[in-house]
Scaffold this active site. Structure first.
Site, PDB file in Angstrom:
ATOM      1  CE  LYS A  11      -4.085  -2.177   0.769  1.00  0.00           C
ATOM      2  NZ  LYS A  11      -3.818  -3.620   0.927  1.00  0.00           N
TER       3      LYS A  11
HETATM    4  C1  LIG Z   1      -4.445  -4.785   0.526  1.00  0.00           C
HETATM    5  C2  LIG Z   1      -3.623  -6.020   0.455  1.00  0.00           C
HETATM    6  C3  LIG Z   1      -3.848  -7.024  -0.505  1.00  0.00           C
HETATM    7  C4  LIG Z   1      -5.010  -6.974  -1.470  1.00  0.00           C
HETATM    8  O1  LIG Z   1      -4.916  -5.923  -2.394  1.00  0.00           O
HETATM    9  P1  LIG Z   1      -6.227  -5.454  -3.220  1.00  0.00           P
HETATM   10  O2  LIG Z   1      -5.773  -4.303  -4.023  1.00  0.00           O
HETATM   11  O3  LIG Z   1      -7.239  -5.062  -2.164  1.00  0.00           O
HETATM   12  O4  LIG Z   1      -6.689  -6.606  -4.027  1.00  0.00           O
HETATM   13  C5  LIG Z   1      -2.972  -8.104  -0.563  1.00  0.00           C
HETATM   14  N1  LIG Z   1      -1.946  -8.212   0.315  1.00  0.00           N
HETATM   15  C6  LIG Z   1      -1.712  -7.284   1.265  1.00  0.00           C
HETATM   16  C7  LIG Z   1      -0.575  -7.475   2.197  1.00  0.00           C
HETATM   17  C8  LIG Z   1      -2.526  -6.151   1.371  1.00  0.00           C
HETATM   18  O5  LIG Z   1      -2.274  -5.234   2.320  1.00  0.00           O
END
Ligand SMILES: *Cc1c(COP(=O)(O)O)cnc(C)c1O
Length: 465
Positions: free
Chosen positions: A115
């Protein structure tokens, strides 16, 4: 470059700039914003990307989507923020495990999850957009852990932004909670809601529509409904495809998926002309895999898994894929998602289902196979992986690798999730530098009931500070 809603059928409907798209987050008609067309990356640009530093590539991609709505300096500064805040010189290093099997490490940022890649840039872009209009922005986000941590880290101390993060009390990992709450910034407010993630999301939706708050300034959200998040996730697909690519080579990306934001960024890279295949790997919360298998998109309650950030049963970015698979038919897209919202289920027409299957595959990996994935990565490659990465890696190992390189996205550092990794491996994962630097300031959070009035009062207080 202009943006439009997935639900606006009017040929001459509303078209917004990148900055307005960023500050609104979601369209008032309930749809999601999409670029009017996909900027094209030529074969020569892709070959050049193999030797381009990540920061320069990210700046080029962002500039294509910003389309002149922001000064070049702001776009450049956003990309440079990655160079400053990430602990790896390559930003998103690609590591080979076996012939034709790779992992793309996306966890070298300040909160040790992918993120950070988009959120660090969004903070700079948002600041620049607000500086141009002189407005203030209240950002609301519901989180199961990683989004909130990345947002707090990116926006703490921002001049024109207030950030309120709602997480479910006692249902995020202790590391995730400390990343959000050990922060001494007057513009950040953490609320722990006595409820679950869906309660948090419901409160955010209610506040986003609240007339009183909207009268006090702009109100928006930083989850992956916001196009800015997705734009910031496209560059690593291009970088990885360039690194393993060559004439006739089509890399196959396997993406651990919750809200389908990361996977849709991969889809967008392909729409920009990058040859690639996509598989979304989900945990036992398998809405996407079920829908592609059966043609019925049906809401079910999400149940807890080790890959907590993927416990989603109504992936919001699926709407963007449906919009594209219908040939950008906003009327049809609106009908699908209004039916889903009203009835909790919708049957997709055979032509739409076939079009969706041509775009992306989806597989579900259960909890037992996720644990096996963690164990196998350690035994076979000497790698400690987080449960989200284990889902993708397990799905990647199931694929044939005769056709070319398979790249599993590694979305978080395992030290964020010791409670699920240690029982499998028998030891605690060693923390990366970002977690070693985690502040030991006292935790700051308010506990609230899952009702709108307490959340609204907290938001109004933050907005009026
Ligand atoms: C948010 C997240 C995901 C999923 O990503 P999306 O964009 O919601 O599909 C996968 N792995 C981790 C560690 C995350 O924080």
């Amino acid at each position: 470059m202009l943006y439009r809603s997935t639900r606006d059928p009017a040929v001459s409907g509303e078209r917004l700039s990148f900055t307005e798209t960023l500050l609104r987050g979601m369209a008032p008609d309930g749809g999601l914003y999409m670029p009017e067309h996909w900027p094209q990356w030529t074969g020569a640009q892709l070959r050049a990307a193999a030797a381009t530093p990540y920061v320069d590539l990210a700046a080029d991609v962002l500039a294509a989507f910003a389309g002149g709505a922001l000064p070049d300096g702001a776009v450049r500064a956003a990309a440079e923020r990655l160079g400053e805040s990430f602990d790896h010189a390559a930003v998103t290093p690609l590591v080979q495990l076996e012939p034709n099997l790779w992992v793309l490490e996306l966890f070298h940022g300040p909160t040790a999850a992918f993120k950070d890649l988009a959120m660090q840039m969004m903070a700079v872009l948002t600041d620049a957009a607000l500086a141009a209009t002189g407005e203030r922005l209240l950002l609301l986000t519901a989180t199961s852990g990683d989004t909130g941590a990345a947002a707090v880290r990116a926006f703490a101390g921002a001049k024109s932004v207030d950030l309120m993060v709602l997480h479910p009390l006692d249902r995020v990992s202790p590391v995730q909670r400390r990343q959000m709450t050990r922060i001494d910034a007057p513009n950040v407010l953490n609320l722990a809601v006595r409820g679950d993630f869906d309660d948090c999301q419901r409160l955010v939706k209610a506040l986003l529509a609240d007339e009183g708050l909207r009268a006090g300034g702009r109100v928006s959200s930083v989850n992956s409904i916001n196009w800015g998040r997705l734009a910031g996730q496209i560059p690593y697909y291009i970088a990885a495809a360039a690194a393993v690519g060559g004439p006739g080579v089509t890399p196959h990306f396997v993406v651990p998926t919750g809200n389908f934001g990361d996977a849709f960024a991969g889809w967008a890279a392909r729409a920009m002309g990058i040859p690639l295949k996509l598989t979304a790997a989900v945990n036992h919360n398998d809405a996407l895999a079920r829908t592609l298998a059966t043609g019925r998109y049906e809401r079910r309650a999400a149940s807890p898994s080790a890959s907590v950030s993927m416990d989603v049963q109504a992936p919001s970015n699926f709407e963007r894929l449906v919009f594209e698979a219908t040939g950008r038919d906003a009327q049809r897209t609106r009908a699908v998602f209004e039916t889903f919202a009203r009835d909790g289920a919708v049957d997709l027409a055979p032509d739409l289902l076939a079009a969706l299957r041509a775009e992306v595959s989806a597989v579900s990996i259960d909890e037992a196979r996720t644990r096996e994935g963690v164990a196998h990565a350690w035994k076979a490659y000497g790698r400690v992986v987080c449960p989200h990465t284990a889902v993708a890696l397990t799905a990647a190992r199931d694929l044939s690798r005769d056709g070319g390189p398979v790249i599993a996205l590694s979305t978080a550092h395992p030290a964020k999730f010791p409670e699920s990794v240690a029982p499998v491996l028998g030891f605690e994962p060693a923390p990366p530098p970002s977690l070693q630097r985690l502040s030991d300031a006292p935790e700051r959070l308010s506990i609230i009931a899952p009702d709108t009035s307490e959340a609204r009062a907290a938001a109004a207080g933050l907005q009026g500070r």
